[in-house]
Design a protein around this motif. Structure first.
Motif, PDB file in Angstrom:
ATOM      1  N   TYR A  75      -1.953   5.930 -14.768  1.00  0.00           N
ATOM      2  CA  TYR A  75      -1.997   7.388 -14.960  1.00  0.00           C
ATOM      3  C   TYR A  75      -1.755   8.027 -13.453  1.00  0.00           C
ATOM      4  N   MET A  76      -0.795   7.796 -12.814  1.00  0.00           N
ATOM      5  CA  MET A  76      -0.764   8.103 -11.230  1.00  0.00           C
ATOM      6  C   MET A  76      -1.145   9.726 -10.920  1.00  0.00           C
ATOM      7  N   ILE A  77      -0.575  10.622 -11.493  1.00  0.00           N
ATOM      8  CA  ILE A  77      -0.672  12.015 -11.152  1.00  0.00           C
ATOM      9  C   ILE A  77      -2.100  12.293 -11.313  1.00  0.00           C
ATOM     10  N   VAL A  78      -2.653  11.888 -12.335  1.00  0.00           N
ATOM     11  CA  VAL A  78      -4.199  12.365 -12.618  1.00  0.00           C
ATOM     12  C   VAL A  78      -5.070  11.746 -11.515  1.00  0.00           C
ATOM     13  N   ALA A  79      -4.694  10.451 -11.336  1.00  0.00           N
ATOM     14  CA  ALA A  79      -5.469   9.679 -10.282  1.00  0.00           C
ATOM     15  C   ALA A  79      -5.285  10.612  -9.057  1.00  0.00           C
ATOM     16  N   LEU A  80      -4.247  10.792  -8.693  1.00  0.00           N
ATOM     17  CA  LEU A  80      -4.087  11.569  -7.499  1.00  0.00           C
ATOM     18  C   LEU A  80      -4.878  12.773  -7.279  1.00  0.00           C
ATOM     19  N   MET A  81      -4.878  13.450  -8.298  1.00  0.00           N
ATOM     20  CA  MET A  81      -5.699  14.588  -8.436  1.00  0.00           C
ATOM     21  C   MET A  81      -7.072  14.321  -8.094  1.00  0.00           C
ATOM     22  N   LEU A  82      -7.720  13.128  -8.782  1.00  0.00           N
ATOM     23  CA  LEU A  82      -9.156  12.613  -8.607  1.00  0.00           C
ATOM     24  C   LEU A  82      -9.182  12.395  -7.118  1.00  0.00           C
ATOM     25  N   ILE A  83      -8.263  11.605  -6.397  1.00  0.00           N
ATOM     26  CA  ILE A  83      -8.466  11.193  -4.979  1.00  0.00           C
ATOM     27  C   ILE A  83      -8.590  12.517  -4.222  1.00  0.00           C
ATOM     28  N   VAL A 141       1.057   8.504  -1.374  1.00  0.00           N
ATOM     29  CA  VAL A 141       2.427   8.049  -1.358  1.00  0.00           C
ATOM     30  C   VAL A 141       2.531   6.955  -2.600  1.00  0.00           C
ATOM     31  N   PHE A 142       1.530   5.955  -2.506  1.00  0.00           N
ATOM     32  CA  PHE A 142       1.235   5.046  -3.633  1.00  0.00           C
ATOM     33  C   PHE A 142       1.535   5.493  -4.868  1.00  0.00           C
ATOM     34  N   CYS A 143       0.560   6.760  -5.247  1.00  0.00           N
ATOM     35  CA  CYS A 143       0.436   7.381  -6.438  1.00  0.00           C
ATOM     36  C   CYS A 143       1.618   8.293  -6.790  1.00  0.00           C
ATOM     37  N   LEU A 144       2.536   8.708  -6.089  1.00  0.00           N
ATOM     38  CA  LEU A 144       3.527   9.316  -6.353  1.00  0.00           C
ATOM     39  C   LEU A 144       4.894   8.532  -6.474  1.00  0.00           C
ATOM     40  N   TRP A 145       4.902   7.434  -5.732  1.00  0.00           N
ATOM     41  CA  TRP A 145       5.892   6.502  -5.692  1.00  0.00           C
ATOM     42  C   TRP A 145       5.412   4.831  -5.890  1.00  0.00           C
ATOM     43  N   PRO A 146       4.792   4.584  -7.160  1.00  0.00           N
ATOM     44  CA  PRO A 146       4.028   3.392  -7.433  1.00  0.00           C
ATOM     45  C   PRO A 146       4.975   2.188  -7.088  1.00  0.00           C
ATOM     46  N   ALA A 147       6.436   2.307  -7.294  1.00  0.00           N
ATOM     47  CA  ALA A 147       7.172   1.373  -7.102  1.00  0.00           C
ATOM     48  C   ALA A 147       7.345   0.901  -5.666  1.00  0.00           C
ATOM     49  N   TRP A 148       6.830   1.758  -4.850  1.00  0.00           N
ATOM     50  CA  TRP A 148       7.077   1.695  -3.344  1.00  0.00           C
ATOM     51  C   TRP A 148       5.490   1.111  -2.669  1.00  0.00           C
ATOM     52  N   PHE A 149       4.766   0.622  -3.690  1.00  0.00           N
ATOM     53  CA  PHE A 149       3.584   0.484  -3.068  1.00  0.00           C
ATOM     54  C   PHE A 149       3.475  -0.895  -2.159  1.00  0.00           C
ATOM     55  N   ALA A 150       4.464  -2.031  -2.495  1.00  0.00           N
ATOM     56  CA  ALA A 150       4.434  -3.101  -1.595  1.00  0.00           C
ATOM     57  C   ALA A 150       4.883  -2.864  -0.250  1.00  0.00           C
ATOM     58  N   PRO A 151       5.997  -2.417   0.012  1.00  0.00           N
ATOM     59  CA  PRO A 151       6.576  -2.147   1.245  1.00  0.00           C
ATOM     60  C   PRO A 151       5.818  -1.165   2.208  1.00  0.00           C
ATOM     61  N   VAL A 152       5.186  -0.319   1.372  1.00  0.00           N
ATOM     62  CA  VAL A 152       4.377   1.028   1.982  1.00  0.00           C
ATOM     63  C   VAL A 152       3.060   0.191   2.303  1.00  0.00           C
ATOM     64  N   ALA A 153       2.576  -0.752   1.702  1.00  0.00           N
ATOM     65  CA  ALA A 153       1.295  -1.527   1.895  1.00  0.00           C
ATOM     66  C   ALA A 153       1.563  -2.375   3.010  1.00  0.00           C
ATOM     67  N   TRP A 154       2.467  -2.958   3.178  1.00  0.00           N
ATOM     68  CA  TRP A 154       2.834  -3.905   4.266  1.00  0.00           C
ATOM     69  C   TRP A 154       2.957  -3.145   5.493  1.00  0.00           C
ATOM     70  N   VAL A 155       3.748  -2.038   5.582  1.00  0.00           N
ATOM     71  CA  VAL A 155       3.546  -1.162   7.091  1.00  0.00           C
ATOM     72  C   VAL A 155       2.251  -0.654   7.247  1.00  0.00           C
ATOM     73  N   PHE A 156       1.663  -0.205   6.246  1.00  0.00           N
ATOM     74  CA  PHE A 156       0.234   0.348   6.644  1.00  0.00           C
ATOM     75  C   PHE A 156      -0.719  -0.912   7.079  1.00  0.00           C
ATOM     76  N   THR A 157      -0.517  -2.000   6.506  1.00  0.00           N
ATOM     77  CA  THR A 157      -1.297  -3.082   6.677  1.00  0.00           C
ATOM     78  C   THR A 157      -1.077  -3.366   8.333  1.00  0.00           C
ATOM     79  N   ALA A 158       0.143  -3.279   8.692  1.00  0.00           N
ATOM     80  CA  ALA A 158       0.504  -3.486  10.116  1.00  0.00           C
ATOM     81  C   ALA A 158      -0.162  -2.604  11.028  1.00  0.00           C
ATOM     82  N   ILE A 159      -0.204  -1.134  10.635  1.00  0.00           N
ATOM     83  CA  ILE A 159      -0.691  -0.163  11.590  1.00  0.00           C
ATOM     84  C   ILE A 159      -2.276  -0.166  11.294  1.00  0.00           C
TER      85      ILE A 159
END
Length: 202
Positions: A50-58, A166-184
């Motif tokens: 439930y990504m959108i509701v989760a984003l609102m709670l975040i 970004v994770f909540c809005l585009w969950p399919a992109w979690f892995a590549p975005v997570a790798w980039v943010f890991t490096a940051i």
């Protein structure tokens, strides 16, 4: 990196609400606990898809995370309050990536583990710096009035919240975005270590 600019925009409003709550007897610790509870509820919703509701709670959770300091300044600041705030922040930071791993372990497990690892390293560098800075009597208001010494960096709270969005809005992109943010995050930790070497030479 963005925390200073964001604070200038939202802090006046938070302080007004903080005064209003403090006058009515709301304690800063209660706001801190509520922020964490809402953040954990968001993580649970993420795990269920439930990504959108989760984003609102975040968003609500992170507003409350900024609000607890305003309530404390309007009433009474305590060492325990600062401790609780930092501790539960890290509970939230770990819960969200973990929730995405639970949501889709096949796609997200390795990237999620790497991201949590980078949060661990970055957080350790941040807290260790604060301990030594306190020992040396250093202080800063670069991120407002805080219970501990706050160093700046490329990956701070604002950047983390954006990535979680970004994770909540585009969950399919979690892995590549997570790798980039890991490096940051790891770069931020390394730069803080370099800063500590220059600031604490002996």
């Amino acid at each position: 990196m963005m925390d200073g600019s964001a604070r200038k925009i939202i802090q006046p409003g938070l302080d007004k609400v903080g005064i209003w709550l403090a006058v009515r007897g709301v304690k800063a610790d209660h706001v801190t606990l509520f922020a964490c509870f809402v953040g954990l509820a968001a993580a649970g919703l993420i795990a269920g898809g439930y990504m959108i509701v989760a984003l609102m709670l975040i968003i609500i959770s992170r507003i409350c995370d900024g609000l607890d300091g305003s309530v404390a300044r309007a009433s009474q600041k305590t060492d325990f309050g600062g401790y609780l705030d930092i501790t539960l922040d890290f509970v939230f930071y770990g819960a969200v990536p973990l929730a995405f791993v639970v949501y889709d372990p096949a796609a997200n497990a390795v990237a999620g583990a790497a991201l949590i690892f980078s949060f661990y390293v970055n957080g350790a560098s941040f807290l260790a710096y604060a301990i030594v800075a306190e020992k040396r009597g250093l202080s800063t208001t670069a991120r407002g009035i805080k219970s501990i010494y706050f160093t700046t960096g490329l990956a701070e709270a604002s950047e983390t919240y954006i990535v979680f969005g970004v994770f909540c809005l585009w969950p399919a992109w979690f892995a590549p975005v997570a790798w980039v943010f890991t490096a940051i995050c790891l770069y931020t930790a390394l730069s803080r270590i370099v800063q500590a070497r220059a600031e604490f030479p002996n």
